[in-house]
Design a protein around this motif. Structure first.
Motif, PDB file in Angstrom:
ATOM      1  N   GLU A   1       0.834  -1.202   0.000  1.00 20.12           N
ATOM      2  CA  GLU A   1       0.000   0.000   0.000  1.00 20.12           C
ATOM      3  C   GLU A   1       0.868   1.252   0.000  1.00 20.12           C
ATOM      4  O   GLU A   1       1.460   1.622   1.018  1.00 20.12           O
ATOM      5  N   GLU A   2       0.915   1.899  -1.148  1.00 15.97           N
ATOM      6  CA  GLU A   2       1.777   3.068  -1.307  1.00 15.97           C
ATOM      7  C   GLU A   2       1.446   4.188  -0.322  1.00 15.97           C
ATOM      8  O   GLU A   2       2.342   4.885   0.158  1.00 15.97           O
ATOM      9  N   LEU A   3       0.172   4.353  -0.027  1.00 11.96           N
ATOM     10  CA  LEU A   3      -0.222   5.455   0.851  1.00 11.96           C
ATOM     11  C   LEU A   3       0.292   5.278   2.277  1.00 11.96           C
ATOM     12  O   LEU A   3       0.246   6.214   3.075  1.00 11.96           O
ATOM     13  N   ASP A   4       0.762   4.078   2.606  1.00  9.95           N
ATOM     14  CA  ASP A   4       1.348   3.848   3.924  1.00  9.95           C
ATOM     15  C   ASP A   4       2.830   4.198   3.958  1.00  9.95           C
ATOM     16  O   ASP A   4       3.443   4.210   5.031  1.00  9.95           O
ATOM     17  N   ILE A   5       3.411   4.481   2.784  1.00 16.71           N
ATOM     18  CA  ILE A   5       4.825   4.850   2.715  1.00 16.71           C
ATOM     19  C   ILE A   5       4.976   6.318   3.099  1.00 16.71           C
ATOM     20  O   ILE A   5       4.275   7.185   2.560  1.00 16.71           O
ATOM     21  N   GLU A   6       5.861   6.601   4.013  1.00 18.90           N
ATOM     22  CA  GLU A   6       6.048   7.978   4.477  1.00 18.90           C
ATOM     23  C   GLU A   6       6.380   8.903   3.308  1.00 18.90           C
ATOM     24  O   GLU A   6       7.312   8.655   2.545  1.00 18.90           O
ATOM     25  N   GLY A   7       5.613   9.950   3.169  1.00 18.68           N
ATOM     26  CA  GLY A   7       5.855  10.961   2.145  1.00 18.68           C
ATOM     27  C   GLY A   7       5.183  10.707   0.817  1.00 18.68           C
ATOM     28  O   GLY A   7       5.102  11.605  -0.034  1.00 18.68           O
ATOM     29  N   PHE A   8       4.663   9.506   0.605  1.00 21.31           N
ATOM     30  CA  PHE A   8       4.112   9.169  -0.712  1.00 21.31           C
ATOM     31  C   PHE A   8       2.866   9.984  -1.050  1.00 21.31           C
ATOM     32  O   PHE A   8       2.709  10.469  -2.170  1.00 21.31           O
ATOM     33  N   GLU A   9       1.955  10.135  -0.079  1.00 23.78           N
ATOM     34  CA  GLU A   9       0.672  10.791  -0.369  1.00 23.78           C
ATOM     35  C   GLU A   9       0.837  12.246  -0.783  1.00 23.78           C
ATOM     36  O   GLU A   9      -0.036  12.807  -1.450  1.00 23.78           O
TER      37      GLU A   9
ATOM     38  N   VAL B   1      -1.092  15.316 -10.680  1.00 19.40           N
ATOM     39  CA  VAL B   1      -0.013  16.273 -10.911  1.00 19.40           C
ATOM     40  C   VAL B   1       0.898  16.264  -9.687  1.00 19.40           C
ATOM     41  O   VAL B   1       0.440  16.150  -8.545  1.00 19.40           O
ATOM     42  N   TYR B   2       2.202  16.340  -9.903  1.00 19.85           N
ATOM     43  CA  TYR B   2       3.156  16.290  -8.794  1.00 19.85           C
ATOM     44  C   TYR B   2       2.844  17.365  -7.758  1.00 19.85           C
ATOM     45  O   TYR B   2       2.571  18.516  -8.095  1.00 19.85           O
ATOM     46  N   GLY B   3       2.866  16.958  -6.494  1.00 20.14           N
ATOM     47  CA  GLY B   3       2.604  17.888  -5.406  1.00 20.14           C
ATOM     48  C   GLY B   3       1.166  17.868  -4.921  1.00 20.14           C
ATOM     49  O   GLY B   3       0.882  18.354  -3.826  1.00 20.14           O
ATOM     50  N   GLU B   4       0.266  17.303  -5.726  1.00 20.37           N
ATOM     51  CA  GLU B   4      -1.137  17.197  -5.307  1.00 20.37           C
ATOM     52  C   GLU B   4      -1.324  15.950  -4.462  1.00 20.37           C
ATOM     53  O   GLU B   4      -0.873  14.861  -4.829  1.00 20.37           O
ATOM     54  N   THR B   5      -1.972  16.104  -3.337  1.00 21.02           N
ATOM     55  CA  THR B   5      -2.150  14.992  -2.402  1.00 21.02           C
ATOM     56  C   THR B   5      -2.917  13.836  -3.045  1.00 21.02           C
ATOM     57  O   THR B   5      -3.956  14.030  -3.666  1.00 21.02           O
ATOM     58  N   ILE B   6      -2.368  12.643  -2.869  1.00 21.25           N
ATOM     59  CA  ILE B   6      -3.006  11.431  -3.361  1.00 21.25           C
ATOM     60  C   ILE B   6      -3.841  10.839  -2.229  1.00 21.25           C
ATOM     61  O   ILE B   6      -3.343  10.641  -1.126  1.00 21.25           O
TER      62      ILE B   6
ATOM     63  N   ARG C   1      -7.190   7.920  -1.182  1.00 22.40           N
ATOM     64  CA  ARG C   1      -7.959   6.761  -1.631  1.00 22.40           C
ATOM     65  C   ARG C   1      -9.210   7.188  -2.388  1.00 22.40           C
ATOM     66  O   ARG C   1      -9.610   6.566  -3.371  1.00 22.40           O
ATOM     67  N   GLU C   2      -9.835   8.263  -1.914  1.00 15.50           N
ATOM     68  CA  GLU C   2     -11.052   8.753  -2.547  1.00 15.50           C
ATOM     69  C   GLU C   2     -10.794   9.175  -3.992  1.00 15.50           C
ATOM     70  O   GLU C   2     -11.542   8.789  -4.913  1.00 15.50           O
ATOM     71  N   LYS C   3      -9.734   9.933  -4.216  1.00 13.33           N
ATOM     72  CA  LYS C   3      -9.455  10.408  -5.569  1.00 13.33           C
ATOM     73  C   LYS C   3      -8.942   9.276  -6.465  1.00 13.33           C
ATOM     74  O   LYS C   3      -9.213   9.262  -7.671  1.00 13.33           O
ATOM     75  N   LEU C   4      -8.205   8.326  -5.897  1.00 16.15           N
ATOM     76  CA  LEU C   4      -7.776   7.159  -6.676  1.00 16.15           C
ATOM     77  C   LEU C   4      -8.989   6.386  -7.166  1.00 16.15           C
ATOM     78  O   LEU C   4      -9.033   5.923  -8.304  1.00 16.15           O
ATOM     79  N   SER C   5      -9.990   6.271  -6.306  1.00 13.99           N
ATOM     80  CA  SER C   5     -11.218   5.577  -6.671  1.00 13.99           C
ATOM     81  C   SER C   5     -11.969   6.333  -7.772  1.00 13.99           C
ATOM     82  O   SER C   5     -12.519   5.722  -8.697  1.00 13.99           O
ATOM     83  N   MET C   6     -11.982   7.661  -7.688  1.00 10.36           N
ATOM     84  CA  MET C   6     -12.630   8.470  -8.715  1.00 10.36           C
ATOM     85  C   MET C   6     -11.983   8.243 -10.073  1.00 10.36           C
ATOM     86  O   MET C   6     -12.677   8.047 -11.088  1.00 10.36           O
ATOM     87  N   VAL C   7     -10.669   8.254 -10.095  1.00 14.38           N
ATOM     88  CA  VAL C   7      -9.941   8.046 -11.348  1.00 14.38           C
ATOM     89  C   VAL C   7     -10.189   6.644 -11.894  1.00 14.38           C
ATOM     90  O   VAL C   7     -10.427   6.446 -13.090  1.00 14.38           O
ATOM     91  N   ASP C   8     -10.122   5.663 -11.015  1.00 16.61           N
ATOM     92  CA  ASP C   8     -10.321   4.263 -11.422  1.00 16.61           C
ATOM     93  C   ASP C   8     -11.698   4.085 -12.068  1.00 16.61           C
ATOM     94  O   ASP C   8     -11.832   3.497 -13.156  1.00 16.61           O
TER      95      ASP C   8
END
Length: 269
Positions: free
Chosen positions: A80-88, A181-186, A188-195
């Motif tokens: 889970e990438e979002l659990d990696i420090e700094g990834f989100e 876009v780089y710098g925009e917070t990632i 789960r909600e937005k990932l789901s929207m894109v998916d």
């Protein structure tokens, strides 16, 4: 160098490894690599697929189905990438953070299974773009057989067709985090929207799509020859995207191209 010569280089290189764990996403490249490796090394090959919120469920299901059909030992690891420090926070080296963690997890599985080498599916075309994930590949001594053999995406599709792989004309895919876009917070909600947005376009018959997200703006990329069709069904698409939570729905007149978000890196240099 002919395509057949490149294929021979690939098979020889894989044979030298003795045993191999393939990072398998069910995409065009990794499917061809896994199929070839299995033909060369047999049961000395395993596939490892990462499960996360940036990896669509359809891709995971296809990975599972392929390995079952081919009789390849398949391992699914939660990464889970979002659990990696700094990834989100979506830094420029986002892909490096993700790949480094994933390959470390694959290494654990490979060791447990007595597998000597780990391989990933980047191809020669990947050398021409900003690919921080390849830094992790180099640091951890992960093999890139398709790049080693000098195979391009087009050539891999041609060889996949020869092998009668269903993925030969499958759309190119990158993890959903690449839509931000780089710098925009990632999130789960937005990932789901894109998916869900991309799945709707695929279900409508668009062959190669990206839904890039800029805040609450959706920027749709399709193949240039499908732009006219996109306009013809704009009301249906816009309505569905608004339901997902997008305020504005736009069409990119440049059409689909890989790494379009990297243009913002050039603008900031």
């Amino acid at each position: 160098m002919t395509l057949q010569e490149k294929k021979e280089i690939l098979t020889s290189y894989i044979k030298e490894m003795g045993s191999l764990a393939v990072a398998f996403s069910s995409g065009v490249d990794s499917t061809f690599l896994l199929k070839t490796a299995h033909e060369v090394l047999g049961d000395k090959v395993i596939a490892v697929t990462a499960r996360s919120c940036s990896f669509p469920e359809r891709e995971l299901k296809e990975a599972i189905a392929f390995c079952k059909e081919e009789g390849i030992r398949h391992f699914i690891v939660d990464s889970e990438e979002l659990d990696i420090e700094g990834f989100e926070s979506n830094p420029k080296n986002r892909c490096y953070l993700c790949k480094h963690e994933l390959f470390e997890k694959i290494a654990v599985i490979a060791k447990e299974q007595g597998i000597k080498e780990i391989a990933e599916g980047s191809n020669l075309d990947d050398n021409g773009d900003y690919r921080p994930g390849l830094v992790a590949v180099a640091e951890l001594n992960i093999k890139s057989p398709l790049r080693y053999a000098g195979l391009t995406k087009e050539e891999i599709r041609a060889l996949s067709k020869e092998l009668e792989l269903k993925t030969w004309d499958k759309q190119s895919f990158a993890c959903l985090s690449s839509r931000f876009v780089y710098g925009e917070t990632i999130s789960r909600e937005k990932l789901s929207m894109v998916d869900k947005a991309e799945q709707r376009l695929l279900d409508m018959g668009f062959q190669q799509v990206r839904v890039r997200i800029h805040g609450t703006i959706a920027r749709i990329e399709v193949l240039p020859n499908q732009l006219e069709r996109l306009v013809s069904v704009r009301e249906e698409i816009a309505g569905y995207f608004h339901e997902l939570g997008f305020t504005y729905v736009t069409m990119d007149l440049d059409g689909y191209r890989t790494g379009s978000m990297n243009a913002t890196l050039k603008d900031s240099e």
